[in-house]
Design a protein around this motif. Structure first.
Motif, PDB file in Angstrom:
ATOM      1  N   HIS A 284       6.668  -0.143  -1.367  1.00 51.68           N
ATOM      2  CA  HIS A 284       7.343  -1.698  -1.040  1.00 51.68           C
ATOM      3  C   HIS A 284       6.323  -2.346   0.052  1.00 51.68           C
ATOM      4  O   HIS A 284       5.427  -1.712   0.947  1.00 51.68           O
ATOM      5  N   ARG A 285       5.282  -3.615  -0.245  1.00 57.53           N
ATOM      6  CA  ARG A 285       4.970  -4.047   0.811  1.00 57.53           C
ATOM      7  C   ARG A 285       5.238  -3.958   2.213  1.00 57.53           C
ATOM      8  O   ARG A 285       3.878  -4.172   3.319  1.00 57.53           O
ATOM      9  N   LYS A 286       6.110  -4.036   3.020  1.00 53.55           N
ATOM     10  CA  LYS A 286       6.808  -3.382   4.319  1.00 53.55           C
ATOM     11  C   LYS A 286       5.990  -3.058   4.409  1.00 53.55           C
ATOM     12  O   LYS A 286       5.639  -2.451   5.776  1.00 53.55           O
ATOM     13  N   ASP A 287       5.888  -1.475   3.636  1.00 58.72           N
ATOM     14  CA  ASP A 287       5.696   0.104   3.777  1.00 58.72           C
ATOM     15  C   ASP A 287       3.854  -0.154   4.166  1.00 58.72           C
ATOM     16  O   ASP A 287       3.669   0.625   5.019  1.00 58.72           O
ATOM     17  N   VAL A 288       3.497  -0.918   2.766  1.00 54.15           N
ATOM     18  CA  VAL A 288       2.038  -1.139   3.039  1.00 54.15           C
ATOM     19  C   VAL A 288       1.089  -1.557   4.717  1.00 54.15           C
ATOM     20  O   VAL A 288       0.610  -1.674   5.234  1.00 54.15           O
ATOM     21  N   GLU A 289       2.094  -2.992   4.917  1.00 53.68           N
ATOM     22  CA  GLU A 289       1.733  -3.486   5.889  1.00 53.68           C
ATOM     23  C   GLU A 289       1.986  -2.932   7.571  1.00 53.68           C
ATOM     24  O   GLU A 289       0.980  -2.883   8.166  1.00 53.68           O
ATOM     25  N   GLU A 290       2.938  -2.087   7.455  1.00 57.28           N
ATOM     26  CA  GLU A 290       3.084  -1.612   8.950  1.00 57.28           C
ATOM     27  C   GLU A 290       1.893   0.042   8.669  1.00 57.28           C
ATOM     28  O   GLU A 290       1.849   0.408   9.843  1.00 57.28           O
ATOM     29  N   ILE A 291       1.982   0.389   7.408  1.00 55.63           N
ATOM     30  CA  ILE A 291       0.741   1.844   7.342  1.00 55.63           C
ATOM     31  C   ILE A 291      -0.541   1.793   8.226  1.00 55.63           C
ATOM     32  O   ILE A 291      -1.159   1.345   8.727  1.00 55.63           O
ATOM     33  N   THR A 292      -0.753  -0.104   7.518  1.00 59.05           N
ATOM     34  CA  THR A 292      -2.723  -1.551   7.527  1.00 59.05           C
ATOM     35  C   THR A 292      -2.496  -1.157   9.228  1.00 59.05           C
ATOM     36  O   THR A 292      -3.527  -0.867   9.742  1.00 59.05           O
ATOM     37  N   GLN A 293      -1.108  -1.290  10.009  1.00 55.36           N
ATOM     38  CA  GLN A 293      -1.551  -1.377  11.053  1.00 55.36           C
ATOM     39  C   GLN A 293      -1.624  -0.489  12.125  1.00 55.36           C
ATOM     40  O   GLN A 293      -2.443   0.207  12.845  1.00 55.36           O
ATOM     41  N   ARG A 294      -1.017   0.965  11.289  1.00 51.23           N
ATOM     42  CA  ARG A 294      -1.027   2.078  11.740  1.00 51.23           C
ATOM     43  C   ARG A 294      -2.994   2.719  11.604  1.00 51.23           C
ATOM     44  O   ARG A 294      -3.377   3.067  12.467  1.00 51.23           O
ATOM     45  N   LEU A 295      -3.126   2.335  10.454  1.00 50.35           N
ATOM     46  CA  LEU A 295      -4.428   3.234  10.396  1.00 50.35           C
ATOM     47  C   LEU A 295      -5.780   1.419  10.578  1.00 50.35           C
ATOM     48  O   LEU A 295      -6.424   2.567  12.034  1.00 50.35           O
ATOM     49  N   TYR A 296      -5.316   0.470  11.341  1.00 57.49           N
ATOM     50  CA  TYR A 296      -6.198  -0.631  12.111  1.00 57.49           C
ATOM     51  C   TYR A 296      -6.323   0.367  13.693  1.00 57.49           C
ATOM     52  O   TYR A 296      -7.098   0.356  14.052  1.00 57.49           O
TER      53      TYR A 296
END
Ligand SMILES: [Zn+2]
Length: 485
Positions: A284-296
């Protein structure tokens, strides 16, 4: 007013409705499907030409012009898409429903392959149609030609739009087209993908972000004055370490993969510049967005540790497929009604020969995924139809920018067998299949399925309304937001 008992065969009560034909002459659906064979030569020729001239994402000059020429010569009006040279819309008809059929034509680098069952590139390290997009676009084009003929003969109201969609392999083309407003005015969209099974699919594509991390440090003599240097490569390596620790603490179905795209020069100079390229995927898109922020945060941490700076560049992002029960049922029903791909003896032999290069366990795993394990162990190609419930639960774990289209209007998705069991997209075996009679047979089936679905949508207004109502309900509290915004 003509009343029809629609889809009496279909077990889904929601589709078992009585509807009226929307004016025009009656032309049997089976006759319309049968006439698809009249355009077989056009789509075979098109797909082979595109296969022989593979162009990677963003470079589809030849393919897009071929597609445009055929559509223009067949009475479609061509519209350009702002800021996208190789994207276009070819439209026919007027009024509603407005049906978008998605066509792609880009190839992959390094996937060049001759029509042989051993790895033998046509051009060493060259491009090749390892994802079968030569077939994908051609089937979509064939179906709009077929349905246009029907609309003219039956005097049918409605608008058909073929979408020439470049840059799918970089997961960005349709995201950009949406931003440019190319899909405005459409009621629903139809899509497919060449695969190794015949199936209507319900869940498909992992949402994805593609991000480049550029680290900048200070160069110095690595022997004489390393204390003066700040290594950008160290930062890349530390970020990767952090990302690998992060894996344990994200949802099971998330995937994080990376390459190092710039690593510095000779080892006696502390690298000033280094770059890594990450994909973050999840259902799901929301998971990708959340993980991306953590990767940042991991990237920022690596920069802090090394006293370097980091620039994060989102290259592309895309959504997962938003399911639509109405279109899923309609697609499966059409796949049941229309007889599957017909392979020649030569195709079957080529499939068996290709399978010799594939691990037996991969072949079985592939068949198992679609519920075919033990059923057709001797057959290298799928010739049946995947059970509806299995199709509903199978998840295609690649990513596609087609997912984004399903978030702005109702969209279906289906697969047809264009590769032998065990052959996965993005492989030389897939390139060989996509250029052979195997791919052409799967493509013809796909053309007929599209045509059948469009026939139903043009004739049964209730189906369109139902698909749209379902879409509105699903997106009521979760609206599309461009990954590029
Ligand atoms: Zn593909």
């Amino acid at each position: 007013m003509i009343m029809l008992n629609y889809m009496s065969k279909v077990d889904n009560v929601s589709l078992n409705i009585r509807v009226k034909l929307q004016g025009g002459n009656i032309l049997e659906k089976s006759t319309v499907i049968d006439k698809v064979k009249d355009i077989k030569n056009i789509i075979d020729d098109l797909s082979i030409k595109v296969w022989e001239n593979p162009e990677i994402a963003g470079e589809e000059r030849y393919a897009s012009s071929l597609f445009k020429d055929i559509l223009k010569n067949n009475g479609f009006i061509i519209k350009e898409v702002n800021n996208m040279e190789y994207a276009f819309i070819a439209e026919f008809g007027s009024g509603h429903p407005v049906i978008a059929v998605l066509g792609e034509y880009d190839a992959l680098a390094g996937m060049s392959q001759k029509l042989e069952a051993v790895h033998n590139p046509l051009v060493p390290s060259g491009n090749g149609h390892g994802c079968g997009h030569n077939l994908l676009g051609s089937a979509a084009l064939g179906s709009v030609l077929a349905i246009k003929k029907y609309m003219e003969e039956a005097d049918k109201k409605g608008t058909i739009r073929f979408y020439g969609c470049p840059e799918e392999e970089t997961l960005i083309g349709k995201v950009k087209m949406i931003k440019e407003g190319a899909f405005e005015g459409c009621d629903l969209a139809l899509s497919w993908h060449p695969m190794n099974a015949n199936a209507a699919v319900y869940k498909a594509y992992l949402s994805n972000n593609s991000i480049k991390f550029n680290f900048t440090g200070k160069s110095a003599h690595a022997g004489a004055s390393p204390h003066l240097g700040r290594s950008a490569l160290d930062a890349v390596e530390l970020m990767n370490v952090g990302a690998n620790y992060l894996r344990e603490h994200v949802i099971d179905k998330a995937r994080i993969h990376y390459t190092i795209t710039k690593a510095g020069g000779p080892p006696n100079i502390v690298p000033k510049e280094a770059e890594s390229w990450y994909f973050v995927r999840a259902p799901h898109r929301k998971d990708v967005e959340e993980i991306t922020q953590r990767l940042y945060k991991v990237a920022d941490g690596a920069a802090m540790m090394t006293e370097t700076s980091v620039e994060k560049k989102l290259i592309s992002g895309c959504y997962e497929l938003l399911p639509n029960d109405t279109l899923f049922e309609l697609t499966h029903k059409n796949m049941e009604e229309i007889s599957g791909p017909e392979y020649s003896e030569k195709d079957l032999q080529f499939a068996l020969d290709l399978q010799k290069s594939i691990n037996a366990s991969q072949i079985l795993a592939d068949m198992e995924l679609y519920g075919q394990h033990g059923k057709e162990l001797e057959a290298p190609l799928h010739q049946g139809l995947v059970d509806k419930n299995i199709g509903k639960n199978v998840n295609i774990t690649g990513s596609s920018d087609s997912g984004d289209v399903s978030w702005i209007m109702p969209m279906n998705c289906f697969l047809t067998a264009c590769f032998p069991w065990g052959v996965t997209p993005h492989s030389w075996q897939a390139t060989a299949s996509a250029g052979s009679g195997i791919g052409l047979a799967g493509m013809l089936y796909a053309t007929k399925i599209f045509t059948g679905i469009m026939y139903d949508l043009l004739n049964y207004e209730e189906l369109v309304k139902k698909a749209i109502a379902e879409f509105k309900e699903r997106t009521k509290t979760n609206k599309y937001r461009s990954p590029l915004s």
